[in-house]
Design an enzyme around this catalytic site. Structure first.
Site, PDB file in Angstrom:
ATOM      1  N   HIS A  18       4.053   7.021   5.169  1.00  0.00           N
ATOM      2  CA  HIS A  18       2.873   7.723   5.683  1.00  0.00           C
ATOM      3  C   HIS A  18       2.107   6.980   6.772  1.00  0.00           C
ATOM      4  O   HIS A  18       1.425   7.614   7.570  1.00  0.00           O
ATOM      5  CB  HIS A  18       1.933   8.139   4.540  1.00  0.00           C
ATOM      6  CG  HIS A  18       1.024   7.076   4.034  1.00  0.00           C
ATOM      7  ND1 HIS A  18       1.388   6.202   3.035  1.00  0.00           N
ATOM      8  CD2 HIS A  18      -0.243   6.753   4.386  1.00  0.00           C
ATOM      9  CE1 HIS A  18       0.373   5.390   2.792  1.00  0.00           C
ATOM     10  NE2 HIS A  18      -0.629   5.699   3.589  1.00  0.00           N
ATOM     11  N   ASP A  19       2.198   5.674   6.849  1.00  0.00           N
ATOM     12  CA  ASP A  19       1.475   4.930   7.885  1.00  0.00           C
ATOM     13  C   ASP A  19       2.373   4.416   9.012  1.00  0.00           C
ATOM     14  O   ASP A  19       1.888   3.711   9.900  1.00  0.00           O
ATOM     15  CB  ASP A  19       0.725   3.743   7.267  1.00  0.00           C
ATOM     16  CG  ASP A  19      -0.588   4.151   6.626  1.00  0.00           C
ATOM     17  OD1 ASP A  19      -1.152   5.187   7.026  1.00  0.00           O
ATOM     18  OD2 ASP A  19      -1.058   3.430   5.721  1.00  0.00           O
ATOM     19  N   HIS A  38       0.815  -1.217   0.000  1.00  0.00           N
ATOM     20  CA  HIS A  38       0.000   0.000   0.000  1.00  0.00           C
ATOM     21  C   HIS A  38       0.854   1.276   0.000  1.00  0.00           C
ATOM     22  O   HIS A  38       0.677   2.112  -0.891  1.00  0.00           O
ATOM     23  CB  HIS A  38      -0.992  -0.005   1.166  1.00  0.00           C
ATOM     24  CG  HIS A  38      -1.643   1.321   1.371  1.00  0.00           C
ATOM     25  ND1 HIS A  38      -2.505   1.878   0.456  1.00  0.00           N
ATOM     26  CD2 HIS A  38      -1.526   2.215   2.379  1.00  0.00           C
ATOM     27  CE1 HIS A  38      -2.891   3.060   0.898  1.00  0.00           C
ATOM     28  NE2 HIS A  38      -2.316   3.286   2.065  1.00  0.00           N
ATOM     29  N   GLU A  98       1.314   5.979  12.449  1.00  0.00           N
ATOM     30  CA  GLU A  98      -0.068   5.600  12.759  1.00  0.00           C
ATOM     31  C   GLU A  98      -0.222   4.112  13.055  1.00  0.00           C
ATOM     32  O   GLU A  98      -0.994   3.737  13.942  1.00  0.00           O
ATOM     33  CB  GLU A  98      -0.951   5.984  11.570  1.00  0.00           C
ATOM     34  CG  GLU A  98      -2.420   5.801  11.774  1.00  0.00           C
ATOM     35  CD  GLU A  98      -3.215   6.356  10.609  1.00  0.00           C
ATOM     36  OE1 GLU A  98      -4.192   5.695  10.229  1.00  0.00           O
ATOM     37  OE2 GLU A  98      -2.868   7.432  10.092  1.00  0.00           O
ATOM     38  N   ASP A  99       0.500   3.268  12.326  1.00  0.00           N
ATOM     39  CA  ASP A  99       0.235   1.829  12.387  1.00  0.00           C
ATOM     40  C   ASP A  99       1.383   0.967  12.911  1.00  0.00           C
ATOM     41  O   ASP A  99       1.289  -0.261  12.879  1.00  0.00           O
ATOM     42  CB  ASP A  99      -0.168   1.318  10.993  1.00  0.00           C
ATOM     43  CG  ASP A  99      -1.506   1.877  10.550  1.00  0.00           C
ATOM     44  OD1 ASP A  99      -2.324   2.235  11.420  1.00  0.00           O
ATOM     45  OD2 ASP A  99      -1.740   1.957   9.335  1.00  0.00           O
ATOM     46  N   ASP A 128      -3.268   8.324  -1.333  1.00  0.00           N
ATOM     47  CA  ASP A 128      -3.654   7.290  -0.370  1.00  0.00           C
ATOM     48  C   ASP A 128      -5.096   6.850  -0.612  1.00  0.00           C
ATOM     49  O   ASP A 128      -5.393   5.650  -0.698  1.00  0.00           O
ATOM     50  CB  ASP A 128      -3.471   7.842   1.047  1.00  0.00           C
ATOM     51  CG  ASP A 128      -3.868   6.876   2.150  1.00  0.00           C
ATOM     52  OD1 ASP A 128      -3.617   5.670   2.020  1.00  0.00           O
ATOM     53  OD2 ASP A 128      -4.423   7.350   3.160  1.00  0.00           O
TER      54      ASP A 128
END
Length: 178
Positions: free
Chosen positions: A64-65, A39, A68-69, A125
């Site tokens: 980018h994640d 992704h 967050e993840d 995204d």
């Protein structure tokens, strides 16, 4: 090696390697449980195909994640990839301490106020998510898929106008759900 002595290609590959390591045990929600790293790589590819050549924007797309993840911290990203890359990642990162509906509401509410570079990452995204949702959907009800498409459209609307190519790519993916 510091970011000032690495080539742009090496910096981009370093971001990809870092993100792959951080997402190594994560899978997408599709039936095939696709490796999650696909992704963020796709988000960067969407940007590159739309003509984005700024290496730090592409690095931020790949990363980018991570905050967050994963257990990645902003300090870690800033130290390894620089303040600008870290700032872009933070701009597109949801606060996971908030309930899911509040995070979604804030994504829509804050979309227009993001920097142009963060808007492009967010739009890529959402474009990638719609593409994946159509080509390899998770085991979601039609209603849940429809709700996500509407949500993505609201976020994209707030990010529109920076890149005609990205706007069109999103529009084309959105049309696949009609």
């Amino acid at each position: 090696m510091t970011t000032t002595t690495m080539t742009d290609a090496a910096r981009l590959l370093d971001a990809a390697s870092f993100a792959a390591g951080r997402h190594r045990d994560q899978r997408r929600k599709d039936a095939g449980a696709t490796p999650y790293i696909n992704h963020p790589l796709d988000v960067a590819r969407i940007l590159a195909e739309a003509g984005v050549a700024d290496i730090e924007v592409l690095m931020a797309a790949i990363l980018h994640d991570t905050i967050e993840d994963t257990d990645t911290t902003a300090d870690e990203l800033a130290e390894r990839f620089g303040e600008r890359v870290c700032g872009l990642v933070l701009e597109v990162t949801d606060d996971k301490s908030l309930p899911k509906l509040e995070r979604k509401r804030l994504q829509v509410a804050k979309a227009e106020s993001k920097s142009d570079d963060a808007k492009m990452i967010k739009l890529a995204d959402k474009t990638g998510n719609l593409r994946d949702l159509k080509s390899s959907p998770p085991a979601w009800s039609e209603a849940r898929i429809g709700a996500y498409v509407q949500f993505a459209e609201l976020v994209a609307r707030g990010c529109a106008g920076i890149s005609a190519s990205l706007d069109e790519r999103f529009r084309q993916e959105r049309l696949r759900f009609d």
